[in-house]
Scaffold this motif. Sequence first.
Motif, PDB file in Angstrom:
ATOM      1  N   ALA B 269     -19.763  18.830  26.922  1.00 16.93           N
ATOM      2  CA  ALA B 269     -18.314  18.889  27.050  1.00 16.93           C
ATOM      3  C   ALA B 269     -17.651  18.293  25.817  1.00 16.93           C
ATOM      4  O   ALA B 269     -16.657  18.815  25.300  1.00 16.93           O
ATOM      5  N   ALA B 270     -18.235  17.208  25.314  1.00 16.42           N
ATOM      6  CA  ALA B 270     -17.667  16.566  24.132  1.00 16.42           C
ATOM      7  C   ALA B 270     -17.737  17.513  22.942  1.00 16.42           C
ATOM      8  O   ALA B 270     -16.804  17.606  22.135  1.00 16.42           O
ATOM      9  N   GLU B 271     -18.833  18.226  22.862  1.00 19.09           N
ATOM     10  CA  GLU B 271     -18.977  19.143  21.722  1.00 19.09           C
ATOM     11  C   GLU B 271     -17.953  20.265  21.820  1.00 19.09           C
ATOM     12  O   GLU B 271     -17.348  20.666  20.824  1.00 19.09           O
ATOM     13  N   LEU B 272     -17.751  20.744  23.038  1.00 18.54           N
ATOM     14  CA  LEU B 272     -16.743  21.786  23.220  1.00 18.54           C
ATOM     15  C   LEU B 272     -15.369  21.282  22.802  1.00 18.54           C
ATOM     16  O   LEU B 272     -14.607  21.985  22.138  1.00 18.54           O
ATOM     17  N   ALA B 273     -15.091  20.045  23.191  1.00 17.60           N
ATOM     18  CA  ALA B 273     -13.781  19.489  22.868  1.00 17.60           C
ATOM     19  C   ALA B 273     -13.607  19.360  21.350  1.00 17.60           C
ATOM     20  O   ALA B 273     -12.545  19.667  20.802  1.00 17.60           O
ATOM     21  N   LEU B 274     -14.668  18.907  20.673  1.00 18.27           N
ATOM     22  CA  LEU B 274     -14.572  18.738  19.218  1.00 18.27           C
ATOM     23  C   LEU B 274     -14.410  20.090  18.527  1.00 18.27           C
ATOM     24  O   LEU B 274     -13.610  20.247  17.620  1.00 18.27           O
ATOM     25  N   ARG B 275     -15.173  21.066  19.003  1.00 18.77           N
ATOM     26  CA  ARG B 275     -15.056  22.406  18.398  1.00 18.77           C
ATOM     27  C   ARG B 275     -13.694  23.020  18.697  1.00 18.77           C
ATOM     28  O   ARG B 275     -13.107  23.698  17.865  1.00 18.77           O
ATOM     29  N   GLY B 276     -13.222  22.746  19.909  1.00 16.91           N
ATOM     30  CA  GLY B 276     -11.903  23.239  20.277  1.00 16.91           C
ATOM     31  C   GLY B 276     -10.839  22.624  19.392  1.00 16.91           C
ATOM     32  O   GLY B 276      -9.944  23.311  18.889  1.00 16.91           O
ATOM     33  N   GLN B 323     -14.480  23.219  30.637  1.00 10.36           N
ATOM     34  CA  GLN B 323     -13.996  24.593  30.542  1.00 10.36           C
ATOM     35  C   GLN B 323     -12.604  24.646  29.927  1.00 10.36           C
ATOM     36  O   GLN B 323     -12.276  25.564  29.181  1.00 10.36           O
ATOM     37  N   THR B 324     -11.791  23.646  30.225  1.00 11.69           N
ATOM     38  CA  THR B 324     -10.465  23.618  29.613  1.00 11.69           C
ATOM     39  C   THR B 324     -10.587  23.413  28.110  1.00 11.69           C
ATOM     40  O   THR B 324      -9.879  24.052  27.319  1.00 11.69           O
ATOM     41  N   ALA B 325     -11.499  22.520  27.705  1.00 12.44           N
ATOM     42  CA  ALA B 325     -11.694  22.277  26.268  1.00 12.44           C
ATOM     43  C   ALA B 325     -11.963  23.586  25.558  1.00 12.44           C
ATOM     44  O   ALA B 325     -11.447  23.857  24.467  1.00 12.44           O
ATOM     45  N   LYS B 326     -12.777  24.425  26.197  1.00 13.65           N
ATOM     46  CA  LYS B 326     -13.159  25.691  25.583  1.00 13.65           C
ATOM     47  C   LYS B 326     -12.010  26.706  25.595  1.00 13.65           C
ATOM     48  O   LYS B 326     -11.591  27.217  24.550  1.00 13.65           O
ATOM     49  N   TYR B 327     -11.483  26.954  26.784  1.00 11.25           N
ATOM     50  CA  TYR B 327     -10.519  28.051  26.887  1.00 11.25           C
ATOM     51  C   TYR B 327      -9.134  27.682  26.394  1.00 11.25           C
ATOM     52  O   TYR B 327      -8.393  28.558  25.946  1.00 11.25           O
ATOM     53  N   LEU B 328      -8.811  26.394  26.451  1.00  7.02           N
ATOM     54  CA  LEU B 328      -7.516  25.985  25.921  1.00  7.02           C
ATOM     55  C   LEU B 328      -7.482  26.212  24.406  1.00  7.02           C
ATOM     56  O   LEU B 328      -6.483  26.675  23.857  1.00  7.02           O
ATOM     57  N   ALA B 329      -8.583  25.894  23.767  1.00  7.77           N
ATOM     58  CA  ALA B 329      -8.631  26.098  22.311  1.00  7.77           C
ATOM     59  C   ALA B 329      -8.448  27.579  21.982  1.00  7.77           C
ATOM     60  O   ALA B 329      -7.684  27.939  21.083  1.00  7.77           O
ATOM     61  N   ASN B 330      -9.123  28.436  22.724  1.00  6.57           N
ATOM     62  CA  ASN B 330      -8.983  29.870  22.483  1.00  6.57           C
ATOM     63  C   ASN B 330      -7.550  30.333  22.745  1.00  6.57           C
ATOM     64  O   ASN B 330      -7.020  31.171  22.015  1.00  6.57           O
ATOM     65  N   ALA B 331      -6.949  29.753  23.789  1.00  6.94           N
ATOM     66  CA  ALA B 331      -5.590  30.171  24.135  1.00  6.94           C
ATOM     67  C   ALA B 331      -4.606  29.713  23.067  1.00  6.94           C
ATOM     68  O   ALA B 331      -3.696  30.447  22.689  1.00  6.94           O
ATOM     69  N   MET B 332      -4.800  28.495  22.580  1.00  5.25           N
ATOM     70  CA  MET B 332      -3.849  27.965  21.586  1.00  5.25           C
ATOM     71  C   MET B 332      -4.024  28.636  20.232  1.00  5.25           C
ATOM     72  O   MET B 332      -3.076  28.757  19.479  1.00  5.25           O
ATOM     73  N   ALA B 333      -5.247  29.058  19.939  1.00  2.08           N
ATOM     74  CA  ALA B 333      -5.468  29.771  18.672  1.00  2.08           C
ATOM     75  C   ALA B 333      -5.319  31.259  18.933  1.00  2.08           C
ATOM     76  O   ALA B 333      -6.234  32.037  18.740  1.00  2.08           O
TER      77      ALA B 333
END
Lengths: 718, 533
Positions: B269-276, B323-333
């Motif tokens: 999860a941390a990695e997802l957040a950092l990548r996000g 999951q939010t870390a992942k999809y929020l990043a996609n949504a914001m970008a």
Amino acid sequence: MAERSFAKEVEHLRLGDGETFKGEAILAITKGLLQAGVSYVGGYQGSPISHLMDVLADAKDILDELGVNFQSSANEATAAAMLSASVMYPLRGAVAWKSTVGTNVASDALANLASGGVTGGAMVIIGEDYGEGSSIMQERTHAFAMKSQMWLLDPRPDHSCIVDLIEKGFQLSEVSNTPVMLEVRVRTCHMHGSFVAKDNVRPVFTLEDARNSPKRDLDRIVLPPAAYLHEQEKILHRLPAAINFVRDNKLNEWFGPSKGKVGIVLQGGMYNNVIRALQYLGLSDAYGNTQVPLYVMNVTYPVIDSEIAEFADGKDSILMVEEGQPEYLEQAVNTILKRRNHTARVQGKDVLPMGGDYTVQALMSGIGAFIEQNHPHLLGNRPPLPDAREALALPEVEKLKSVVPSRPPGLCTGCPERPIFAAMKMVNEDLGEHHVSADIGCHLFSILPPFNIGSTTMGFGLGGASASAFGQKGGKRSIAVMGDGGFWHNGLTSGIGNAVFNKHDGVFLIVDNYYSSATGGQDILSSRATNGNRKTNNPIIKAVEGVGATWIREVDRTYDVGKMKKVLTEALTTKEAGPKIIIASSECMLNKQRRVKPLVAKAIKDGKRMVKERFGVDEDVCTGDHACIRLSGCPSLSVKQLDDPLRDDPVAAIDNTCVGCGNCGEVSEAAVLCPSFYRADVIHNPTWWDKFKARLSMTVVNSLQARRSRSRVAVEFA
Amino acid sequence: MMRDETVRLALAPAGDATERPISIAIVAMGGQGGGVLTGWVVKLAEDAGWVAQSTSVPGVAQRTGATIYYVEMMRAQDGRKPILAQMPTPGDVDVVLASEFMEAGRSILRGIVTPGRTTLIASDHRSLAISEKSAPGLGIADSSAVTDAIGVAARQEIIFDMNALAIENGSVISSAMFGALAGSGALPFPLEAYHAVIGTGGKGAAASLRAFGAAFERTVAMAETANAEPVAPAATPAPKPDAAIPRFRDHRMDTLARRVDALELPRPAAELALRGLAKVVDFQDLDYGSEYLERLERIHQIDQMLGDATASETGHAHELTAQTAKYLANAMAYDDIVRVADLKTRAGRRQRIVDEVGAREDQILHTTEYMHPRLEELAGILPAGFARWLQRQTGLYGWLDRRIDKGRRVRTYSAGWFVLLYIVGGLRSWRRASLRHATEMAHIEAWLAQAVQAAQYDYALGVEIVKCRRLIKGYSDTHERSQSKFAKVTAAIQQLFGRDDAAKWASRLRETAIRDGEGGDLDGLIKTIRSFA
């Protein structure tokens, strides 16, 4: 000729007496024809016959030396009609095609030929496209041979046997005044093997001799009362003559012990697999020393009654091995034995499959069952039979069934037909689905994923004709597709001419790719290559105009998807009456690459300026929807999984087999898909002007990039 | 090397009578050189004085379809030629050569690979079938199923990426497969015989020999390793050591990265957040990264609260945050023309293309982009108020749209076009004020609110709603379609609230929506749900 050279194969045709030929059987057949002293050869390409046609087309020198006239016929009917040269004159001639489709097209001419009979040997090489991997309906040529009374040769899959039967077949044709068919199955045509060659024979009586002293005989023409006489001749003279010849020359073969309680009668073409099946059952060795008597019918029509009866003598039961349905031979054998009050039992389709390939496996279980029922002792100490069932039942293998995807054939990389069907798919989205009658040819792949366009296909060149029921005005228009091959095969008259005459209110799409591409890229009338031996460059549009069509649109670069879409939309919506004809032309990419690639490579080597193009995808821009693939299906356009945990779906990717046709870009532009495609042009041997311009713009590019990099927060991980 | 089935027949001579030829099936796809390889195998046998026969049914399969070539070979005996079969018999094939991994799988399903007999030589690279490529979302078949089946079905297996090896050596896969065949020792011919078949003349012979040699050595080495470690039980892959969480190179990211650390998330999860975080900062700027983290922190807080209550029973702790870390990043970008122009003008991009097409120093590379922006996309980057006003001026809007809505071929690296793209890419500073941004942010808030609301009653359902963001993708038309799918799915999910199996249905709704129109029937499923909801 499609820029592909068959020079090596042509050399095989020159082999002389005692030399060993090694190669494909279809080529051995070609050589066999020359050894038999043919005067003329014709035919229509199509698997598995194309190779014969291609090689002869490149063998002009040899054919000229031998005085042989070779023609790539307009269609199979043309080829069959060509055999009429053997009606009045002692000329040997052969034609070839893919059957049963070709035989169906040729049937009118064949029936006339068979009725009047021949003087010179006339032979049809039948490429029997039946069984696994076949591209046509599953039928047998056998029925046609019987109904028109043409002798059907079905040689053992062995080069020597096949070549020998060509020579014997011509003799048979001559003594019985009947055309013959030489049936070779697909696997046999493509079979590699060898035989000892003989010298080619220059015919004694030539075509020129025939032209210089023409003959006619009303009795040979199908007109009453001669037509009635022909039938009597067939029964009273030709059939007995053929039977005598087949028997006296031992065209059929006996193998194994002369006596036995059981025996097997088989079509020649089944021989190799039957031997293997017997071997598995412990009843033969690999060299064909069988323990079971075999009667191999290298001639499957006519059936030689006396030979059948003789073979059945002393046997309790015989098995008829006959591939395909209905079981004509099994019925014939039963009739023969019944009429003679013979007590031998005949088995066949009761232990063997009614339809489909007679694989070794099918034969092994059928023959096994036959012997088990009639003479179990023969099976002796039953050896274990090859069996994959245990392996197939393993759970790991079971699981595979739902994993391995089907692999339907599709259009080649860069195919000029892809953008046509992409445009059709887009037009469907705007105007709704239309009825599409498809045709035979590469464009038929539109019927498969990803295009899924096309409802019926009725036969080669018949795409236009098969839309003819839908020609009234009103409602949505139907679209008929045909290729340039089909167009010249018969589509001009059966499709376009018919539509003009009947004021058909529909759309006719002619896909012109400069060749008969699906069969290997043979030249046709409208081919744009110059061909020393043929007259090419006859545009389709002139023919279409010639039969009276008025609404005609040409798209001379099919890759222009936008234009293709516009023209299709116009054709489907215009108020104008009569057929709306679209001719969409671009060169077959397979042939174009063969033609252009060496030229480009040489030009680059010579230091000339050349631009090489290919496409690519910006993977950060691609969102993994794959709509582009659903409008393309190009083999070089695939997907790849990125190493990025934030992304679920694989992105589009183009591999290095891309030929830069432009379809990807044009489609994404016309369908407003996404801006991830780019075309990369690499200029080889750039001029000073290229270099100057590039240096100038790259200075701007580099400085701007450097400027932005400075202000941007780098997000790479350490 | 003849196989000799000693069969005690009730009949006279057995012995030699039971010899069978060596049988080889080559399964390939059109254009992979299956015919060439077949020819080589035949010549190999013929050169040794054997009788060899090959057959095939190329037909329409020549165009990307799957096809099979079959070779049998045997010595002639006392001048008698063996009678050779024309097709492989299941359970009795000695060698199968598969030029692609799924084709290897197909050969197993054909029954021609069996444990008692068959050496399977297969390349494990994939050439995807059309159904795998055209599937919306992820449709690639599972290669591990083939690996498992090979493990039980083949007597001997030689599996590696023969395609890559061939390309490395400037050749095509048939050469590498021929090398693997030589290395396998399945045929009784010496190495020199193989070399002789490839020959030295002819186009590409040198490259063929190189690829052949490399594959030969690799195969022999594989066999040696296999022999050295007899019957080593399939080692369970060692769990990866918990490597350090990645750090950013640029120190300006440190403050933000520390906020991720503070969440004390489990590693994935941390990695997802950092990548996000990296994705959104790359998309806009550091402030935007901070906005991302604010939203994520909010969700995390709720997650903690819910997690304490539900973790023990559902084991879903932190799933919502991950999951939010992942999809929020996609949504914001989100994908707007600014982002496209920015990506296309980056320095690294040109180098990537140069590498991909293999352009050399003395050659010049140009690229042409196929763009088709519509007025919607252009209006999207205008300030929200002005853009909304413009949309209301239907006459003007239509007039402008007709001028703008057409395909454009953009010569990326010509000075003029590059400057234009560069300027558009630089509109990042406007972005926050734009109509598109306002729309996207409102959409994100609504989406997260729905997820949070659901999660409070049904944690798994909340997670499913977050994952629905996957539905939104593409540009212009595709983007609009995907948004309407998203709306349909989330509306249908709303009706599922309170059901025990809500999460399961939500997941089905999403998977169906991904495939909608291409094998999925979203409307049908929604109708079903309405019938019971």
